[in-house]
Each structure stands twice: as structure tokens, then as C-alpha cells.
Design a protein around this motif. Structure first.
Motif, PDB file in Angstrom:
ATOM      1  N   ASN A   1       0.906   6.493  -6.993  1.00  0.00           N
ATOM      2  CA  ASN A   1      -0.155   7.476  -7.220  1.00  0.00           C
ATOM      3  C   ASN A   1       0.395   8.890  -7.217  1.00  0.00           C
ATOM      4  O   ASN A   1       0.051   9.716  -8.067  1.00  0.00           O
ATOM      5  CB  ASN A   1      -1.226   7.352  -6.128  1.00  0.00           C
ATOM      6  CG  ASN A   1      -2.411   6.519  -6.580  1.00  0.00           C
ATOM      7  OD1 ASN A   1      -2.831   6.613  -7.732  1.00  0.00           O
ATOM      8  ND2 ASN A   1      -2.927   5.700  -5.691  1.00  0.00           N
TER       9      ASN A   1
ATOM     10  N   THR B   1      -5.702  -0.372  -7.672  1.00  0.00           N
ATOM     11  CA  THR B   1      -5.369  -0.545  -6.251  1.00  0.00           C
ATOM     12  C   THR B   1      -4.657  -1.878  -6.072  1.00  0.00           C
ATOM     13  O   THR B   1      -4.688  -2.753  -6.968  1.00  0.00           O
ATOM     14  CB  THR B   1      -6.636  -0.540  -5.370  1.00  0.00           C
ATOM     15  OG1 THR B   1      -7.443  -1.680  -5.720  1.00  0.00           O
ATOM     16  CG2 THR B   1      -7.445   0.751  -5.565  1.00  0.00           C
ATOM     17  N   VAL B   2      -4.035  -2.050  -4.925  1.00  0.00           N
ATOM     18  CA  VAL B   2      -3.385  -3.328  -4.620  1.00  0.00           C
ATOM     19  C   VAL B   2      -4.402  -4.455  -4.636  1.00  0.00           C
ATOM     20  O   VAL B   2      -4.141  -5.546  -5.171  1.00  0.00           O
ATOM     21  CB  VAL B   2      -2.667  -3.248  -3.256  1.00  0.00           C
ATOM     22  CG1 VAL B   2      -2.186  -4.631  -2.818  1.00  0.00           C
ATOM     23  CG2 VAL B   2      -1.488  -2.286  -3.324  1.00  0.00           C
ATOM     24  N   ARG B   3      -5.588  -4.203  -4.077  1.00  0.00           N
ATOM     25  CA  ARG B   3      -6.627  -5.224  -4.051  1.00  0.00           C
ATOM     26  C   ARG B   3      -7.025  -5.637  -5.458  1.00  0.00           C
ATOM     27  O   ARG B   3      -7.159  -6.831  -5.780  1.00  0.00           O
ATOM     28  CB  ARG B   3      -7.848  -4.680  -3.305  1.00  0.00           C
ATOM     29  CG  ARG B   3      -9.009  -5.634  -3.141  1.00  0.00           C
ATOM     30  CD  ARG B   3      -8.701  -6.753  -2.186  1.00  0.00           C
ATOM     31  NE  ARG B   3      -8.344  -7.995  -2.883  1.00  0.00           N
ATOM     32  CZ  ARG B   3      -7.940  -9.077  -2.280  1.00  0.00           C
ATOM     33  NH1 ARG B   3      -7.783  -9.083  -0.966  1.00  0.00           N
ATOM     34  NH2 ARG B   3      -7.662 -10.165  -2.953  1.00  0.00           N
TER      35      ARG B   3
ATOM     36  N   GLU C   1       1.869   1.633  -3.558  1.00  0.00           N
ATOM     37  CA  GLU C   1       0.728   2.170  -4.312  1.00  0.00           C
ATOM     38  C   GLU C   1       0.591   3.670  -4.103  1.00  0.00           C
ATOM     39  O   GLU C   1       0.390   4.434  -5.071  1.00  0.00           O
ATOM     40  CB  GLU C   1      -0.554   1.458  -3.884  1.00  0.00           C
ATOM     41  CG  GLU C   1      -1.812   1.993  -4.563  1.00  0.00           C
ATOM     42  CD  GLU C   1      -3.087   1.528  -3.879  1.00  0.00           C
ATOM     43  OE1 GLU C   1      -4.071   2.294  -3.892  1.00  0.00           O
ATOM     44  OE2 GLU C   1      -3.100   0.407  -3.330  1.00  0.00           O
TER      45      GLU C   1
ATOM     46  N   GLU D   1       0.832  -1.216   0.000  1.00  0.00           N
ATOM     47  CA  GLU D   1       0.000   0.000   0.000  1.00  0.00           C
ATOM     48  C   GLU D   1       0.859   1.257   0.000  1.00  0.00           C
ATOM     49  O   GLU D   1       0.472   2.275  -0.586  1.00  0.00           O
ATOM     50  CB  GLU D   1      -0.947  -0.031   1.196  1.00  0.00           C
ATOM     51  CG  GLU D   1      -2.076  -1.050   1.027  1.00  0.00           C
ATOM     52  CD  GLU D   1      -2.937  -1.193   2.266  1.00  0.00           C
ATOM     53  OE1 GLU D   1      -2.615  -0.561   3.307  1.00  0.00           O
ATOM     54  OE2 GLU D   1      -3.943  -1.937   2.202  1.00  0.00           O
TER      55      GLU D   1
ATOM     56  N   TYR E   1       0.359  -2.138 -12.481  1.00  0.00           N
ATOM     57  CA  TYR E   1      -0.382  -0.919 -12.129  1.00  0.00           C
ATOM     58  C   TYR E   1       0.015   0.189 -13.094  1.00  0.00           C
ATOM     59  O   TYR E   1       1.216   0.339 -13.400  1.00  0.00           O
ATOM     60  CB  TYR E   1      -0.032  -0.511 -10.686  1.00  0.00           C
ATOM     61  CG  TYR E   1      -0.576   0.836 -10.262  1.00  0.00           C
ATOM     62  CD1 TYR E   1      -1.818   0.927  -9.648  1.00  0.00           C
ATOM     63  CD2 TYR E   1       0.150   1.999 -10.483  1.00  0.00           C
ATOM     64  CE1 TYR E   1      -2.312   2.162  -9.262  1.00  0.00           C
ATOM     65  CE2 TYR E   1      -0.341   3.231 -10.101  1.00  0.00           C
ATOM     66  CZ  TYR E   1      -1.570   3.309  -9.484  1.00  0.00           C
ATOM     67  OH  TYR E   1      -2.064   4.535  -9.105  1.00  0.00           O
ATOM     68  N   PRO E   2      -0.956   0.971 -13.600  1.00  0.00           N
ATOM     69  CA  PRO E   2      -2.400   0.941 -13.320  1.00  0.00           C
ATOM     70  C   PRO E   2      -3.215   0.212 -14.378  1.00  0.00           C
ATOM     71  O   PRO E   2      -4.442   0.195 -14.292  1.00  0.00           O
ATOM     72  CB  PRO E   2      -2.737   2.429 -13.317  1.00  0.00           C
ATOM     73  CG  PRO E   2      -1.825   3.013 -14.358  1.00  0.00           C
ATOM     74  CD  PRO E   2      -0.565   2.204 -14.309  1.00  0.00           C
TER      75      PRO E   2
END
Length: 429
Positions: free
Chosen positions: A284, A399-401, A280, A277, A393-394
Motif C-alpha cells: 500500500n 486486502t489479504v482477506r 500488504e 498484513e 494484489y490489487p
């Protein structure tokens, strides 16, 4: 009878012929013996024939407080030793570095020997991770780094901390230079004594926390020396911060241990999720890419059914080690997702970079041989394989989930396609 057995084991552990040193690589044996010889030579050369009464008082104060601090923190130190890897930072620099700044170097040798002998006998005794030769070599490295620091102080024309307090900026800069020399030598001198040195700066010198802790103990040592230069009674004021720092370090190590999977040594899923996270959030913020791998050991149930769960644990540990060896560096985080599944987050990875790491892991596992316990002996097992699902990503998830879900679908596709292969998740529509 029990008392005799304990004493007999203690004699055996400290007997020179039984030292674990002789089982080390020849390079390590030679270096440890050279360090010991160098310390003996320097001690004989530098030991004052007639130490002054004031120096003996300072020695007694520092040794007494160092032993008292070690006694009060003995259980903390034992817990830290059980948890730690390498390097292990002790609190002894608080006292030995103060000695460098206020006493002849010969007395610093005596101080270091006393403090490490006490640590070895009271805090590290019976801990199998701390063979006697390690304690002796660590003490020798501290003494050698102290000699280098004392020489720096002499070259700067500052005989002691008392003189530094009367020399203004020059004295302050000299003390900081001595601290830097001691800090650097502490890190460098211990490296050749390791059987496995590693290939990255982090493996050589530890993480930022280890280095900040070492620097903090040297800063407290400088404050100790300043207190001794003004009035020995003031040294007591340094004592509470040292005890608090020692306990704080243990809390930090316990937190780090809680983030690890005990069977494999990689991150637990909670520790890995927290790290992923953070990756992430940074991606972002910087509009960067990162990759995620989900890895499943094919037909793992056969290992448990054929050889038992202890053998299965050995295989899982070997697979985890192979994954760690084949990621790009310490910023790539490997975690155990559950059972025989692992996850990897790859910061700043492009599509090609993700594919290269995934394929490298798959190949390494396929070539792996593992020695597992079988009955009263061991057996070599090979022929393992993993299926890997990757996501970027992305494009595959925001998101990681979402990336985990995408990588899980890709992993399922790898299993359906025959296992022992890498499948990349498709980009979102």
C-alpha cells in the motif's frame, strides 16, 4: 541402579568412538579435526610460561562470573537450545571477548575451555541436539576467532584494554576493529562444520536478530574489559544486563516458536496472517504488487485412511518442505492454513512471477517421494498432487482477506477442473 545407568550413558556419549562426528559428511569430520588440531597448536605456541598474578586474577574473575551467569541462566539456556535451530548464540562472548582484551591469548584458550565445558555438562547435557563434538567444535571456533582478534589488537599496537584507555581515538578504533574481526570470524568459522550450509546469506549467517545478539554480547564483553582495566569490582555491574539479555532472548524465541506450526515447521495461520498484513501495508505504502497462493493437497484423506495419521503427518511435513524449497526466498512466507491446506504470500510478485512459483510448487509436489512409518518399518509413497489457487494484489483484491477469498474460489475451480493444476483468480470487475 538408575545412577549407574545415567553414568554409563554419559560415558558412552562422551566416548570418542561413539561420537556423532563419525556419522557426519567427510568434509565436516575433516574440518572439525583440523580446528581441534589448530587450537592445540596455537595454545601450545601462545600459552604464557609464567602468567602474571594479575592475569591469573582476571582469568579467575571472568571464569567465575561466566560460570555463575551460566548457572543462574541454566534453565533459560536449556529452553533456548530446545527451541533453536542454527546458529545458536551463547552469552559466553561476554566473558571470552573481555579476555581477549585484557589477557594473553593462552589464558583466553583456558577461559573458553572452562566455560564451554561447563555449558556442555550443565546446560546442554541430555539435549540430543547437542552432541559432544558440537560443543568442542564451537569452543574451537571461538578460540580461533579470539586468536584472530588478539592478532588484530597486536597489529594495531594496542597491547591491552588498559593501554587503549590511554591512547585516545586510536585506542578506541583499535578496540572496535578487534570487535569487528571477532564478529566476522565467529560467523565464518562455524559454517564449514555444518552438515547442511544452505544457499542464502540468511541460511549461512542467521537472521538480523542472531547477528545483533552476537554483536550485543561482544559489546558487553568490551565493557567487561573496560571495567577490568579500571577496577575488577566494576565487572559486577555488567552482570545484571547479561542476565536480562539472556532472558529477553528466550522470550523472543518463544514468540517466534508460537508463530510456527509444530507439525510442519512453517508459519501457523496467526503468524502467517501477521506477516501477510505487513506485506500488504508495505505494498500500500509503495504502490507495489504481491501475490497469494492457496494450496490444497489432493485426496489427503486417502493417506490417513490407508497408512494412519502418523504417516499423514510425515506427508504434510514433506509437502511443506517442498513448498518452502520452491518459493523465491526467505521473504516469501509459507503458512499452514489448516488441515492439508497451505498459503503462501509472495511480496513484489508480478502475475507471471506468481504463476511460475505456483507451477514450480505443483511440479515439485507431484515428483515428491516420502518415506512414511508403516508397522515396524517404513514405506516409500509417491504420486501426490496439489491444486493451487492464486491471486494478485490489487487486481484480485485490495486486502489479504479479499485475496484469500479470491484464491479460495480459484482453488475450488482447480479442484472442479480435475485437480493437480493451478488456476489464477480473475481480476475484480
Amino acid at each position: 541402579m538408575r545412577g549407574w545407568a545415567v553414568r554409563e550413558r554419559a560415558v558412552r556419549e562422551w566416548a570418542v568412538r561413539e561420537w556423532a562426528l563419525w556419522q557426519q559428511p567427510p568434509r565436516v569430520v575433516a574440518y572439525c579435526l583440523a580446528c581441534g588440531l589448530a587450537v592445540v597448536s596455537l595454545a601450545l605456541f601462545w600459552f604464557p610460561l609464567t602468567p602474571s598474578r594479575a592475569d591469573l586474577i582476571r582469568l579467575a574473575v571472568l571464569a567465575g562470573l561466566g560460570i555463575l551467569q551460566a548457572e543462574l541462566g541454566r534453565h533459560v539456556e536449556r529452553a533456548r537450545r530446545r527451541l533453536s535451530g542454527s546458529p545458536h548464540i551463547t552469552m559466553s562472548s561476554v566473558w571470552t571477548f573481555a579476555g581477549v582484551l585484557v589477557m594473553p591469548i593462552g589464558l583466553v584458550v583456558v577461559l573458553t575451555a572452562v566455560l564451554y565445558l561447563h555449558l556442555g555438562l550443565r546446560s546442554w547435557y541430555r539435549l540430543h541436539r547437542v552432541p559432544p563434538f558440537r560443543t568442542l567444535n564451537n569452543a574451537c571456533c571461538v578460540i580461533l576467532s579470539s586468536c584472530g582478534a588478539a592478532s588484530t589488537l597486536d597489529l594495531a599496537g594496542v597491547p591491552t584494554m588498559s593501554a587503549a584507555t590511554t591512547m585516545g581515538t586510536h585506542g578506541a578504533i583499535a578496540v572496535l576493529a578487534v570487535m569487528a574481526v571477532q564478529f566476522g570470524l565467529n560467523a565464518v568459522l562455524i559454517l564449514p562444520a555444518r552438515a547442511k550450509i544452505g544457499r542464502t546469506p540468511r541460511a549461512w549467517f542467521g537472521g538480523w536478530f542472531d547477528n545483533v545478539l552476537d554483536l550485543a554480547t561482544l559489546c558487553l564483553g568490551a565493557l567487561n574489559a573496560l571495567a577490568l582495566a579500571i577496577s575488577p569490582v566494576l565487572v559486577v555491574a555488567v552482570f545484571p544486563p547479561v542476565l536480562l539479555l539472556h532472558r529477553t532472548v528466550l522470550v523472543s524465541q518463544l514468540e517466534a516458536e508460537a508463530r510456527r506450526d509444530h507439525k510442519t515447521g512453517v508459519y501457523s495461520i496467526a503468524g502467517w496472517q501477521a506477516h501477510a498484513e505487513r506485506v500488504e501495508a508495505r505494498a500500500n505504502r509503495l504502490n507495489a504488487n504481491f501475490g497469494l497462493l492457496m494450496i490444497d493437497l489432493d485426496h489427503f484423506k486417502r493417506v490417513n485412511d490407508t497408512y494412519g495419521h502418523l504417516a499423514g503427518d510425515a506427508v504434510l511435513k514433506a509437502i511443506a518442505d517442498a513448498i518452502v524449497r520452491n518459493v523465491r526466498g526467505h521473504e516469501d512466507a509459507v503458512g499452514r492454513f489448516g488441515g492439508e491446506e497451505f498459503v503462501v504470500v509472495l511480496p513484489n510478485a508480478t502475475g507471471d512471477g506468481i504463476a511460475i512459483v505456483a507451477e514450480r510448487i505443483r511440479t515439485a509436489v507431484h515428483e515428491l517421494t516420502v518415506e512414511i512409518p508403516v508397522g515396524g518399518g517404513t514405506e516409500i509413497v509417491a504420486g501426490f498432487s496439489v491444486s493451487v489457487g492464486s491471486a494478485r494484489y490489487p487486481s484480485a483484491g485490495a486486502t489479504v482477506r479479499a485475496l484469500l477469498d479470491a484464491a479460495d474460489i480459484a482453488l475450488y475451480q482447480a479442484k472442479q477442473a480435475g485437480r493437480n493444476r493451478v488456476v489464477a483468480a480473475a481480476a475484480r470487475a
